[in-house]
Every structure is written in structure tokens, then in C-alpha cells.
Write a protein that holds these residues in place. Structure first.
Motif, PDB file in Angstrom:
ATOM      1  N   TYR A   1       0.866  -1.044   0.098  1.00  0.00           N
ATOM      2  CA  TYR A   1      -0.012   0.035   0.011  1.00  0.00           C
ATOM      3  C   TYR A   1       0.937   1.221  -0.025  1.00  0.00           C
ATOM      4  N   PHE A   2       0.398   2.338  -0.626  1.00  0.00           N
ATOM      5  CA  PHE A   2       0.986   3.681  -0.746  1.00  0.00           C
ATOM      6  C   PHE A   2      -0.061   4.446   0.136  1.00  0.00           C
TER       7      PHE A   2
ATOM      8  N   ARG B   1       1.287  -6.097  -9.760  1.00  0.00           N
ATOM      9  CA  ARG B   1       2.446  -6.015  -8.877  1.00  0.00           C
ATOM     10  C   ARG B   1       3.390  -4.929  -9.031  1.00  0.00           C
ATOM     11  N   ILE B   2       3.544  -4.156  -7.867  1.00  0.00           N
ATOM     12  CA  ILE B   2       4.563  -3.337  -7.953  1.00  0.00           C
ATOM     13  C   ILE B   2       5.918  -3.553  -7.279  1.00  0.00           C
TER      14      ILE B   2
ATOM     15  N   TYR C   1      -3.330   0.675  -9.632  1.00  0.00           N
ATOM     16  CA  TYR C   1      -2.555  -0.464 -10.228  1.00  0.00           C
ATOM     17  C   TYR C   1      -2.895  -1.524  -8.899  1.00  0.00           C
ATOM     18  N   LEU C   2      -2.697  -1.185  -7.822  1.00  0.00           N
ATOM     19  CA  LEU C   2      -2.974  -2.042  -6.638  1.00  0.00           C
ATOM     20  C   LEU C   2      -4.398  -2.676  -6.545  1.00  0.00           C
ATOM     21  N   GLU C   3      -5.254  -1.652  -6.928  1.00  0.00           N
ATOM     22  CA  GLU C   3      -6.641  -2.151  -6.599  1.00  0.00           C
ATOM     23  C   GLU C   3      -7.139  -2.894  -7.786  1.00  0.00           C
TER      24      GLU C   3
ATOM     25  N   SER D   1     -12.038   4.080  -5.767  1.00  0.00           N
ATOM     26  CA  SER D   1     -12.105   5.021  -4.207  1.00  0.00           C
ATOM     27  C   SER D   1     -10.761   4.982  -3.623  1.00  0.00           C
ATOM     28  N   LEU D   2      -9.966   4.282  -3.760  1.00  0.00           N
ATOM     29  CA  LEU D   2      -8.491   4.269  -2.885  1.00  0.00           C
ATOM     30  C   LEU D   2      -7.711   5.572  -3.683  1.00  0.00           C
ATOM     31  N   GLU D   3      -7.607   5.554  -4.845  1.00  0.00           N
ATOM     32  CA  GLU D   3      -6.910   6.354  -5.705  1.00  0.00           C
ATOM     33  C   GLU D   3      -7.516   7.909  -5.712  1.00  0.00           C
ATOM     34  N   ALA D   4      -8.946   7.900  -5.628  1.00  0.00           N
ATOM     35  CA  ALA D   4      -9.600   9.131  -5.392  1.00  0.00           C
ATOM     36  C   ALA D   4      -9.397   9.737  -4.057  1.00  0.00           C
ATOM     37  N   SER D   5      -9.291   9.014  -3.095  1.00  0.00           N
ATOM     38  CA  SER D   5      -9.009   9.378  -1.840  1.00  0.00           C
ATOM     39  C   SER D   5      -7.782  10.063  -1.555  1.00  0.00           C
TER      40      SER D   5
END
Length: 243
Positions: free
Chosen positions: A155-156, A215-216, A209-211, A197-201
Motif C-alpha cells: 500500500y501507498f 504487482r509493483i 494498479y494495486l486495486e 475509491s482508494l486512488e480518488a481518496s
């Protein structure tokens, strides 16, 4: 394996408008970045992709390769994806347009990830470095990343992750550096997905990419990038160049 560098270059900037066209030792910031990417000899080709006629003409008139964005884009990944959609490439490295002092050693580490990834388990590779000062850890402008035991991002966040409920757990806080090396397919997949939602938040494109399960791979570097986000940064860059 064909590897290219793409430098997304917006003319408008919230904190420092038109910074890429500022003078840095007799050349514009964006031209110095482009030339540094070329002179690294890490890439089969280097392109600037931009929404600005000024930036396009600056690169083209100096013998460089520039691409005009056709659409409006919310993220660097979208802008790069549009530019490379019809290119025959394997790996696309995103070089920041406001970082004219390219860290060649760090970029080499990113490229090496793919040379060693024979099973193609890595969709993206990116950079991080350890931060220890409490102010840096708590600063929401410093994006933190946590990884699994194999160095893949979990997570970031702009928040402090992990939260230090236990002060003596031996946690290392890692700050993300927003330079990426993408497999082309991962980039094109991103381009086809809508923001979740995670990117938007958090306003962090890497969360898309994670959602969606990409794989990063995170690579630790000891050297911080030198970006030009403010006029003070520009003056500092000018002093560095004159030494």
C-alpha cells in the motif's frame, strides 16, 4: 527487450507554473531533463509527451522527440499510455520532467528488475528511500509505502503507515519516489480502467494498479531525487549546475 523513457511534461503546475520552461544554466528545465535521459545511454529512445505547444516546440526545435497529448489526462500514467499505445516497446520508464539531475544508478536498478524477471511477475517497478525524521514521516506530501517480504508494494499512503502503536517494533518508514518502469501491458491496462475509491481518496495513481491486482516491485535507493517544485528549488538547481 526494448526500453524507452517517456517524460510527461505539463505546462501548468499548481505550485510553480511554467517551471519546465524556466532557464537552468542557459537551457530550459525540460530540455536539460530530456538531454540527461538521452545521455544516460539506458534507453533505446527518449520522448517528451506534453499538452503544451511551447514545450513541444522547445524539444522539437532542439532535435528532440516530442509527442502532443490528444486528450486531457488526470495522471502521468494516462498521458504516457496514450503516447506509447501504438509503439512496439516492452518497458516504459517514466522520467520526471522537473528532475534534470537524473539519478542514473537508480534508473539502472529499475531496468535490472526486468532483466532478472524471467517469469514476468513484475508489472511495475519503482523507487523508495528510508526516512527517519518525524516531520518527514508525518508530512502528507511525502508518500509512504509498505512492502511484503519480497519487496512488492502492499500500500501507498499520505498517512503514516504503518501506524506506530508499538514504538519499539523496528519499523522502517519508506518514502516513495514517483519514478516508474512499466511493462507496456500494465500501462495499457491502467489506461482502460476507471479511477477507484482508494486512488480518488489519496490522489495517488499507483493505488489504481494495486486495486486492480498489479504487482509493483519496490527498489530501495540511498539517493533522493532532486526535483524542481518551487522557485527556491530552481535557485538551488542553478547553484548546483554552476559548481
Amino acid at each position: 527487450m526494448k526500453i524507452i523513457a517517456v517524460i510527461p511534461a505539463r505546462y501548468a503546475s499548481t505550485r510553480f507554473p511554467a517551471k519546465l520552461m524556466e532557464d537552468l544554466g542557459g537551457k530550459t528545465v525540460i530540455l536539460r531533463t530530456y538531454e540527461a535521459a538521452k545521455q544516460s545511454h539506458l534507453f533505446d529512445d527518449v520522448f517528451v509527451v506534453t499538452d503544451s505547444d511551447l514545450i513541444y516546440n522547445e524539444i522539437a526545435s532542439n532535435g528532440g522527440k516530442a509527442i502532443m497529448s490528444i486528450k486531457e489526462h488526470e495522471s502521468g500514467s494516462d498521458r504516457i499510455a496514450e503516447a506509447v499505445e501504438n509503439m512496439d516497446v516492452d518497458i516504459v520508464v517514466n522520467v520526471q520532467g522537473d528532475e534534470p539531475f537524473i539519478n542514473t544508478a537508480a534508473l539502472e536498478k529499475l531496468i535490472e528488475v526486468y532483466k532478472n524477471d524471467t517469469e514476468e511477475k513484475v508489472d511495475l517497478a519503482s523507487l523508495m528511500f528510508e526516512i527517519t525524521e518525524e516531520d518527514e514521516i508525518n508530512n502528507p506530501n511525502n508518500v509512504k509505502v509498505v512492502t511484503d517480504q519480497n519487496g512488492f508494494a502492499l500500500y501507498f499512503s499520505r498517512s503514516v503507515i504503518p501506524y506506530p502503536r508499538e514504538k519499539n517494533a523496528g519499523v522502517h518508514y519508506m518514502q516513495h519516489i514517483g519514478i516508474y518502469a512499466f511493462r507496456k501491458q500494465a500501462l495499457m491496462d491502467f489506461y482502460s480502467w476507471s479511477m477507484q475509491s482508494l486512488e480518488a481518496s489519496e490522489k495517488l495513481e499507483q493505488l489504481r494498479y494495486l486495486e486492480f491486482g498489479k504487482r509493483i516491485k519496490m527498489i530501495e535507493t540511498a539517493e533522493r531525487s532532486i526535483g524542481i517544485d518551487t522557485r527556491e528549488d530552481l535557485e538551488k538547481a542553478r547553484r548546483m549546475l554552476s559548481k
